[in-house]
Design a protein around this motif. Sequence first.
Motif, short mmCIF file in Angstrom:
data_model
loop_
_atom_site.label_atom_id
_atom_site.label_comp_id
_atom_site.label_asym_id
_atom_site.label_seq_id
_atom_site.Cartn_x
_atom_site.Cartn_y
_atom_site.Cartn_z
N ALA A 29 -41.94 -22.70 -19.58
CA ALA A 29 -40.93 -21.67 -19.86
C ALA A 29 -41.67 -20.56 -20.59
O ALA A 29 -42.25 -20.82 -21.66
CB ALA A 29 -39.81 -22.23 -20.72
N PRO A 30 -41.71 -19.35 -20.05
CA PRO A 30 -42.50 -18.30 -20.71
C PRO A 30 -41.90 -17.91 -22.06
O PRO A 30 -40.69 -18.02 -22.26
CB PRO A 30 -42.44 -17.13 -19.71
N PRO A 31 -42.73 -17.43 -22.97
CA PRO A 31 -42.21 -17.01 -24.28
C PRO A 31 -41.40 -15.73 -24.13
O PRO A 31 -41.69 -14.90 -23.26
CB PRO A 31 -43.49 -16.76 -25.09
N SER A 32 -40.40 -15.56 -25.00
CA SER A 32 -39.59 -14.33 -24.93
C SER A 32 -40.35 -13.16 -25.53
O SER A 32 -40.11 -12.01 -25.21
CB SER A 32 -38.26 -14.54 -25.65
N ARG A 33 -41.25 -13.44 -26.46
CA ARG A 33 -42.08 -12.39 -27.03
C ARG A 33 -43.37 -13.01 -27.56
O ARG A 33 -43.50 -14.24 -27.57
CB ARG A 33 -41.34 -11.63 -28.11
N ALA A 34 -44.31 -12.16 -27.99
CA ALA A 34 -45.60 -12.67 -28.44
C ALA A 34 -45.53 -13.10 -29.92
O ALA A 34 -45.71 -14.26 -30.25
CB ALA A 34 -46.69 -11.62 -28.23
N PHE A 35 -45.23 -12.15 -30.81
CA PHE A 35 -45.33 -12.44 -32.24
C PHE A 35 -44.00 -12.87 -32.83
O PHE A 35 -42.96 -12.27 -32.55
CB PHE A 35 -45.84 -11.21 -32.99
N PHE A 36 -44.04 -13.91 -33.63
CA PHE A 36 -42.86 -14.40 -34.35
C PHE A 36 -43.15 -14.31 -35.84
O PHE A 36 -44.09 -14.95 -36.32
CB PHE A 36 -42.54 -15.85 -33.96
N ASP A 37 -42.34 -13.52 -36.52
CA ASP A 37 -42.59 -13.33 -37.96
C ASP A 37 -42.00 -14.51 -38.73
O ASP A 37 -40.97 -14.40 -39.37
CB ASP A 37 -41.95 -12.01 -38.40
N GLN A 38 -42.61 -15.64 -38.61
CA GLN A 38 -42.14 -16.84 -39.30
C GLN A 38 -43.34 -17.66 -39.76
O GLN A 38 -44.46 -17.43 -39.28
CB GLN A 38 -41.23 -17.68 -38.37
N PRO A 40 -45.92 -19.00 -42.97
CA PRO A 40 -46.58 -18.23 -44.04
C PRO A 40 -47.34 -17.01 -43.55
O PRO A 40 -47.49 -16.04 -44.28
CB PRO A 40 -47.53 -19.25 -44.68
N ALA A 41 -47.84 -17.03 -42.31
CA ALA A 41 -48.66 -15.90 -41.87
C ALA A 41 -48.30 -15.43 -40.47
O ALA A 41 -49.06 -14.71 -39.84
CB ALA A 41 -50.14 -16.29 -41.94
N GLY A 42 -47.14 -15.84 -39.97
CA GLY A 42 -46.74 -15.46 -38.62
C GLY A 42 -47.19 -16.46 -37.58
O GLY A 42 -48.08 -17.29 -37.84
N GLU A 43 -46.56 -16.43 -36.42
CA GLU A 43 -46.88 -17.36 -35.33
C GLU A 43 -46.84 -16.61 -34.00
O GLU A 43 -46.28 -15.52 -33.93
CB GLU A 43 -45.84 -18.48 -35.26
N TRP A 44 -47.36 -17.27 -32.96
CA TRP A 44 -47.43 -16.62 -31.65
C TRP A 44 -46.75 -17.47 -30.57
O TRP A 44 -46.93 -18.69 -30.55
CB TRP A 44 -48.89 -16.38 -31.26
N PHE A 45 -46.03 -16.81 -29.70
CA PHE A 45 -45.45 -17.43 -28.50
C PHE A 45 -44.64 -18.68 -28.83
O PHE A 45 -44.62 -19.64 -28.05
CB PHE A 45 -46.55 -17.78 -27.49
N SER A 46 -43.96 -18.68 -29.98
CA SER A 46 -43.36 -19.92 -30.49
C SER A 46 -42.31 -20.50 -29.55
O SER A 46 -42.13 -21.72 -29.51
CB SER A 46 -42.71 -19.66 -31.86
N ASP A 47 -41.57 -19.65 -28.82
CA ASP A 47 -40.48 -20.22 -28.02
C ASP A 47 -40.88 -20.48 -26.56
O ASP A 47 -40.04 -20.85 -25.75
CB ASP A 47 -39.21 -19.36 -28.11
N GLY A 48 -42.14 -20.28 -26.21
CA GLY A 48 -42.59 -20.66 -24.86
C GLY A 48 -42.76 -22.17 -24.80
O GLY A 48 -42.90 -22.83 -25.83
N MET A 49 -42.69 -22.72 -23.60
CA MET A 49 -42.98 -24.15 -23.42
C MET A 49 -44.23 -24.26 -22.54
O MET A 49 -44.31 -23.61 -21.48
CB MET A 49 -41.80 -24.86 -22.74
N VAL A 50 -45.17 -25.08 -22.99
CA VAL A 50 -46.47 -25.05 -22.34
C VAL A 50 -47.21 -26.35 -22.63
O VAL A 50 -46.91 -27.04 -23.60
CB VAL A 50 -47.26 -23.82 -22.91
N ASN A 51 -48.16 -26.70 -21.77
CA ASN A 51 -49.00 -27.87 -22.05
C ASN A 51 -50.48 -27.49 -21.88
O ASN A 51 -50.88 -26.90 -20.88
CB ASN A 51 -48.64 -29.04 -21.14
N THR A 52 -51.27 -27.85 -22.87
CA THR A 52 -52.69 -27.50 -22.87
C THR A 52 -53.45 -28.22 -21.76
O THR A 52 -54.29 -27.64 -21.08
CB THR A 52 -53.31 -27.86 -24.24
#
Length: 630
Positions: A29-38, A40-52
């Motif tokens: 499931a693609p992320p809705s946006r890149a940066f998530f301001d959450q 201590p220092a921010g996160e990236w692509f938090s709401d995408g679903m993915v497997n390494t």
Amino acid sequence: MGYREIHADWQANPEAFWMNAAGAIDWSAPPSRAFFDQGPAGEWFSDGMVNTCWNAIDRHVQAGHGDRLAVIHDSPMTGSVSRLTYAQLQDQVARLAGVLAAHGVGKGDRVIIYMPMIPEALQAMLACARIGAIHSVVFGGFAAHELAVRIDDAKPRAIIAASCGLEPGRVVAYKPLMDCAISQAKHKPDFTVVFQRPECQADMVEGRDLDWSTAVAGAAPVDCLPVEGNHPAYILYTSGTTGQPKGVVRHTAGHLVALAWSVPHIYGIGPGDVFWVASDVGWVVGHSYIVYGPLIAGATTVMFEGKPVGTPDAGTFWRVVADHKVKSFFTAPTAIRAVKREDPEGKLVAQYDLSSLQALFLAGERADPDTITWCEDRLNVPVIDHWWQTETGWAIAANPFGVELLPIKKGSPTLPMPGYDVQVLDEAGHPVAPGTLGAIAIRLPLPPGTLPTLWNAEDRLRKAYLDHFPGYYETGDAGYVDNDGYVYIMSRTDDVINVAGHRLSTGGMEEVLASHPAVAECAVIGVADPLKGQAPLGLLCLKKGAATEPAKVAAEVVAMVRDRIGPVAAFKTACVVDRLPKTRSGKILRATMAKIADGTEVKAPATIDDPAILEEIRVALAGVGYPRPS
Ligand code: COA
Ligand code: AMP
């Protein structure tokens, strides 16, 4: 597009830049946006679903590249070369993941991996990624105690180990070290998986230890489990200022995007190319560019079990490049210095066909201009220094060879990569003018792939990296930026030292020395070493009336560091002194002692308690051979 355009693109719209980079990844499931301001220092692509693991293996097989080589294992230690295609790797990893899942390991569970440079180490990492388990690889050169500290911090459900590692002239039995660590740790794993190597058969604990080969042969393969973008992919412990290592957390999606961007743009590697990184899976370099980066890119990775010299000679690096048609090669300057010492004229280089090689990358410590020149003259390819850290997971500053080769200035890792706003700050946190030394900091947010937090230690993250310069990440490195924006890394601002490209805490070593019953006070300093860059050196004051001979205590603390931290600390010398130089407020003058040991000019600091001590230190250090003859 050249570097300047790419950099400008990122600066103009970081969100669009990273969403575009995310296009290189397969998302459930693609992320809705890149940066998530959450966080201590921010996160990236938090709401995408993915497997390494899907991105590193399965998607290439699905696209019809199952027959392409994924891994070449070259071991001068055993005299063997083996190869795995993407399809074979998929089968092995899916089965090992099946073993873990069948024994209760699931999403979010931690698995410690304690293995040498064999393909099974890479498989173990990918098997964890396949089921959303969080791996933590512990470098084989660490002692049982260090492994125990990591077991207690990560609280793994399982440990995956090999029976042994192979060092020149000795077999290092890993299994007894693992057993010892488990018995020392408060936390106990549910089970272990042990890969038996022919060089050393491990004794197994009934009911706890599974034999890798038997378990994998009988296991049902399992599929990739998509996880949230901010699900931790792994924890990697690194040295800080105390004996308690910092558990750097890597989130899944940012890691994937950063590696998918950096492998082609920095290293010039694409599908089917051969990439060789002569490091170890126990270090961040190994995580990013032996295991995940090349596979995400659909390239072939070389895993090398050997040393730059002595396995069997200083031509090994060039033999591996020639045999496997390596396109980009990455090692540490210390390794090249070792080669250069054995083969100063590079006669062995000339014996091999290195026509496949397009660039040599160096990192782990500052690439000294002599080393760069030696390589340039013999290899006739660009020699590229680049600067990064366990915390960042990929280069902060580099020469983006895959995009364009920028002019090389020896002594500089070149320019910041997109995502990194590098600033040099004075003590008050104000940016300084070009050419002025200061603390190197990166304006927040950090780019995808960098640490979002420390494992179970958010406060420590803030204290260690974020509090000193609000709005910035403090790298712990000091240096300057020149008028062209080139970055120069000159030293650390903390007590971390860099020994043969390995990052070590002098504070951690001091904790070991201080635990000797005869030691009243101690200091460990990093002294210049022509091969390893730096080497640790201990100074001890004994307790009044201590009955033990000073030389005996010195020898005992050397053995204690090897036993508690491990051979990788390379702690070989300690000397006993009557007292240590201090400021009037009681701070030990470590940097001043390091200068005396290095033979550089020393002025007694204005704050020194008693300048006469410096002469005593000079005499004591001369007694153990410092300064070294140049
Ligand atoms: N398992 C067990 N022991 C290990 C080990 C491992 N995985 N790796 C290293 N050790 C031991 C070595 O056997 C050595 O033990 P010793 O004191 O009994 O000799 C000790 O740890 C120090 O090892 P090392 O740092 O490899 O020093 P060295 O003197 O054997 O070799 C170099 C010097 C420069 C050749 C070597 O350090 C090197 O290749 N460095 C490159 C490092 C690198 O790639 N770093 C990654 C950053 S990109
Ligand atoms: P590690 O986390 O083990 O990768 O070590 C990171 C540290 O190694 C950095 O903070 C620097 O101090 C040092 N380092 C790594 N690469 C370079 C480089 N190219 N130039 C100078 N220092 C480097």
